[in-house]
Enzyme design. Sequence first.
Site, PDB file in Angstrom:
ATOM      1  N   ASP A  81       0.936  -1.310  -0.086  1.00 37.33           N
ATOM      2  CA  ASP A  81      -0.027  -0.069  -0.099  1.00 37.33           C
ATOM      3  C   ASP A  81       0.923   1.192   0.082  1.00 37.33           C
ATOM      4  OD1 ASP A  81       0.007   0.858   3.038  1.00 37.33           O
ATOM      5  OD2 ASP A  81      -0.069  -1.181   3.306  1.00 37.33           O
ATOM      6  N   ASP A 170      -9.731   3.066   6.100  1.00 34.93           N
ATOM      7  CA  ASP A 170      -8.706   3.007   6.859  1.00 34.93           C
ATOM      8  C   ASP A 170      -9.156   3.669   8.300  1.00 34.93           C
ATOM      9  OD1 ASP A 170      -6.414   3.291   8.531  1.00 34.93           O
ATOM     10  OD2 ASP A 170      -5.135   4.204   6.707  1.00 34.93           O
ATOM     11  N   GLU A 172      -8.260   4.074  12.389  1.00 34.27           N
ATOM     12  CA  GLU A 172      -6.917   3.637  13.122  1.00 34.27           C
ATOM     13  C   GLU A 172      -6.520   4.857  14.040  1.00 34.27           C
ATOM     14  OE1 GLU A 172      -3.038   3.787  11.304  1.00 34.27           O
ATOM     15  OE2 GLU A 172      -3.890   3.796   9.191  1.00 34.27           O
TER      16      GLU A 172
END
Length: 282
Positions: A81, A170, A172
């Site tokens: 990524d 994503d 986090e």
Amino acid sequence: MPLHRHRSGTTRRSPLATGAALLAALALPLTLPGAATAAGADGSAAPPARGTARMGQGVVEHDGQGGLPKDSRVVQTEGVDVSSHQGTVAWQSLWNSGVKWAYVKATEGTYYKNPYFTQQYNGSYAIGMIRGAYHFATPDTTSGAAQANHFVDNGGGWSRDGKTLPGVLDIEWNPYGASCYGLGQAAMVGWIRDFTTTYRARTGRDAVIYTATSWWKECTGDNAGFGATNPLWVARYDTTVGELPAGWPVHTMWQYTSTGPIVGDHNRFNGALDRVQALANG
């Protein structure tokens, strides 16, 4: 700091003056691209610039960087990524090293688009990789629905061409402030649901959720409500995947290091290449 040679005939400083200047220069702070440039009121480093967050950034700070995965009899497929942090990516080198799939950061919040997205997204496709896009969530700035729409409108869509993976949320640690973005656990679950529901309505696919088990426990209360619908991409920088967040009996992808041998964070898909293709095809 650049060093300049003096041509003959220029005025020389005395050794004492030169030494004092050198000590003064060494006392100056070194500023790197994307680094904080000022300290907070409590003496801690200031948060990075908005838009610079990238997948796994919080994992290194909160979970550390462990060893590489042990060999496994289960077939796995290497992936990578990338974000603007990597700039222009040499996809041929990654392909030659065995990387067969890639995810590219497309957006963050509703305020940012990756300026390298076209080169990274199209370049990985052109070299033969199966690729997709990811969105770095900032639940403290706008709603999940608003961010899902921003993502889809700026590279995060999906098509059944056999080479496009579903988009990734994503979610986090917050690099700009409090780990859970100031949201309680129920509110965080609601925000994630808002994003994933909107993404499915726009694309017909369930978004992949990228997270770390420790963050998921802290910020969602280890909610088990997404495992039946959203594939899991788990971050753990160690020799094994370890404990998964509640609701997911297995992981789909595993980000195992942020120090890849060539560029980007490196990952393993939990299956052979035909399983990567199956996820792309839906």
